[in-house]
Design an enzyme around this catalytic site. Structure first.
Site, mmCIF file in Angstrom:
data_model
loop_
_atom_site.group_PDB
_atom_site.id
_atom_site.type_symbol
_atom_site.label_atom_id
_atom_site.label_comp_id
_atom_site.label_asym_id
_atom_site.label_seq_id
_atom_site.Cartn_x
_atom_site.Cartn_y
_atom_site.Cartn_z
ATOM 1 N N SER A 107 0.818 -1.207 0.000
ATOM 2 C CA SER A 107 0.000 0.000 0.000
ATOM 3 C C SER A 107 0.856 1.262 0.000
ATOM 4 O O SER A 107 1.947 1.290 0.585
ATOM 5 C CB SER A 107 -0.906 0.006 1.236
ATOM 6 O OG SER A 107 -1.583 1.241 1.372
ATOM 7 N N TYR A 131 -1.973 5.650 -4.554
ATOM 8 C CA TYR A 131 -2.881 6.781 -4.473
ATOM 9 C C TYR A 131 -2.230 7.926 -5.233
ATOM 10 O O TYR A 131 -1.119 8.339 -4.889
ATOM 11 C CB TYR A 131 -3.121 7.210 -3.022
ATOM 12 C CG TYR A 131 -3.993 6.282 -2.225
ATOM 13 C CD1 TYR A 131 -5.302 6.011 -2.610
ATOM 14 C CD2 TYR A 131 -3.511 5.677 -1.065
ATOM 15 C CE1 TYR A 131 -6.112 5.167 -1.866
ATOM 16 C CE2 TYR A 131 -4.315 4.832 -0.310
ATOM 17 C CZ TYR A 131 -5.606 4.584 -0.717
ATOM 18 O OH TYR A 131 -6.406 3.741 0.021
ATOM 19 N N THR A 157 -5.653 2.888 -7.078
ATOM 20 C CA THR A 157 -6.946 2.878 -6.398
ATOM 21 C C THR A 157 -7.752 4.084 -6.856
ATOM 22 O O THR A 157 -7.281 5.227 -6.763
ATOM 23 C CB THR A 157 -6.759 2.905 -4.876
ATOM 24 O OG1 THR A 157 -6.135 1.677 -4.470
ATOM 25 C CG2 THR A 157 -8.087 3.045 -4.157
ATOM 26 N N LYS A 225 -8.129 -0.513 -9.385
ATOM 27 C CA LYS A 225 -8.777 -1.107 -8.209
ATOM 28 C C LYS A 225 -9.901 -0.189 -7.717
ATOM 29 O O LYS A 225 -9.676 0.996 -7.456
ATOM 30 C CB LYS A 225 -7.751 -1.312 -7.096
ATOM 31 C CG LYS A 225 -8.311 -1.929 -5.819
ATOM 32 C CD LYS A 225 -7.209 -2.134 -4.803
ATOM 33 C CE LYS A 225 -7.733 -2.765 -3.522
ATOM 34 N NZ LYS A 225 -8.604 -1.844 -2.766
ATOM 35 N N HIS A 249 -13.545 -1.354 -1.603
ATOM 36 C CA HIS A 249 -12.577 -0.914 -0.590
ATOM 37 C C HIS A 249 -12.868 -1.548 0.769
ATOM 38 O O HIS A 249 -12.711 -0.920 1.824
ATOM 39 C CB HIS A 249 -12.578 0.611 -0.479
ATOM 40 C CG HIS A 249 -11.231 1.199 -0.159
ATOM 41 N ND1 HIS A 249 -10.414 1.748 -1.113
ATOM 42 C CD2 HIS A 249 -10.555 1.315 1.006
ATOM 43 C CE1 HIS A 249 -9.306 2.186 -0.541
ATOM 44 N NE2 HIS A 249 -9.369 1.943 0.746
#
Length: 357
Positions: A107, A131, A157, A225, A249
């Site tokens: 992440s 992100y 994402t 995603k 999510h």
């Protein structure tokens, strides 16, 4: 890990070990948590259709994802700040995933950099969840670092234009520890209200054109995603995605959206011949994996169960969760008369009589 015989046992043990704030952060969802609960409940609405008198003396759980061979069709989903669960954090998770022969997705909200993760499990297949920052220069630099570290895919994402409202965090007054690293962010997170800080960091102006920009700055396959409709799946394919993760999510963003499994069939039907389709959300059993594969997923991603294993026993705990799910999957494939997980299709599944849609 002998006292834990299923994923729910790992969660119960993790809840005893974790402080209330970190547990609530990991376990909680947005709003009334309808979608959080729906993710798991969706699997109960499908039944397996086992075949008999099939030679299952050798069962294979192997498959490929984006051209990478994996030992099981279950990947480690990107989840934030593993050091809240265990001092070794993502490094322990990476080693366990490598031992299991599967992909770990790191992440952006992690406690380690891409280079640190790659060093923890040299040669293991790793993806990076991105992100997109409002600071595109920083994003470009981060994507370059990911490539240099040998990661094999970029997972962007797209369901976080702002952070969802998660009431468990508010009730526990959860704050990030001051000494928790966040090396993949362009600014220091506001520890007392990091959800608001994250909303200020992520780019709410992100559009499909930005996927083209990401493809232009990195040769890595791009996975989108957070897709919940066939319409967006088609747009992702048109804009060069190599893969799609059907995901809400983990119920942590917009409450009241469908369970990921319920959306999977329409997405797989729309784009399954053009891009690889994956799914996350609510997977707690080996039989859940079979159902997802039969409905069109190439593989599944698992998040919270990995965190529960990490909290219980560090690397050994994560390894225990992955081994447990693999053992359940192996047994379920044999009992279903499906010797190869990669060949599952809709003929192995049907709606249960209690399903309402």
């Amino acid at each position: 890990m002998s006292e834990q015989i299923n994923v729910d046992d790992f969660e119960a043990a993790a809840r005893e070990r974790l402080e209330p704030g970190p547990y609530a952060y990991y376990a909680g969802g947005a709003g009334d948590e309808h979608t959080l609960r729906a993710n798991s409940a969706a699997f109960t609405r499908w039944e397996l259709r086992p075949r008999v008198l099939v030679d299952v003396s050798e069962v294979s759980t192997e498959t490929t994802v984006l051209g990478t061979q994996v030992a099981l069709p279950l990947l480690v989903a990107p989840t934030a700040f593993h050091r809240l669960a265990h001092p070794e954090g993502e490094l322990a998770t990476a080693r366990a995933a490598a031992t299991a022969g599967t992909v770990m997705c790191l992440s952006t909200l992690s406690s380690v950099s891409p280079a640190e993760l790659a060093s923890a499990a040299p040669g293991a297949p790793q993806w990076f969840q991105l992100y997109c920052s409002r600071d595109r220069g920083f994003t470009k630099e981060l994507v370059g670092v990911v490539g240099e570290a040998g990661f094999r895919a970029l997972v962007v994402t797209v369901d976080v234009p702002v952070a969802g409202r998660r009431e468990r965090d508010l009730r526990t007054a959860f704050v990030l520890p001051d000494d928790l690293p966040a090396p993949n962010l362009p600014v220091v997170l506001a520890r007392k209200d990091f959800h608001a800080a994250l909303s200020a960091i992520v780019d709410s102006t992100l559009t499909w054109r930005d996927l083209e920009w990401l493809r232009s700055i990195s040769p890595l396959p791009l996975v989108v995603k957070g897709v919940l409709t066939a319409e967006d799946a088609l747009l992702a394919a048109e804009h060069g995605a190599a893969g799609i993760v059907v995901s809400n999510h983990g119920g942590r963003q917009l409450d009241g959206v469908p369970a990921a499994l319920d959306v999977l069939p329409e997405v797989a039907e729309a784009v399954g011949e053009r891009v690889e389709v994956l799914v996350d959300g609510g997977i707690r059993r080996g039989t859940d994996v079979i159902k997802a594969l039969a409905l069109g997923a190439r593989a599944v991603l698992v998040g919270r169960p990995v965190l529960w294993g990490l909290a219980v026993g560090g690397e050994a705990g994560v390894r225990g969760v992955l081994e447990l799910l693999l053992a359940e999957l192996d047994t379920a494939l044999a009992l279903a008369g499906a010797p190869r997980a990669a060949e599952l299709d809709r003929s192995w599944i049907q709606r249960g009589p209690w399903a309402t849609c």
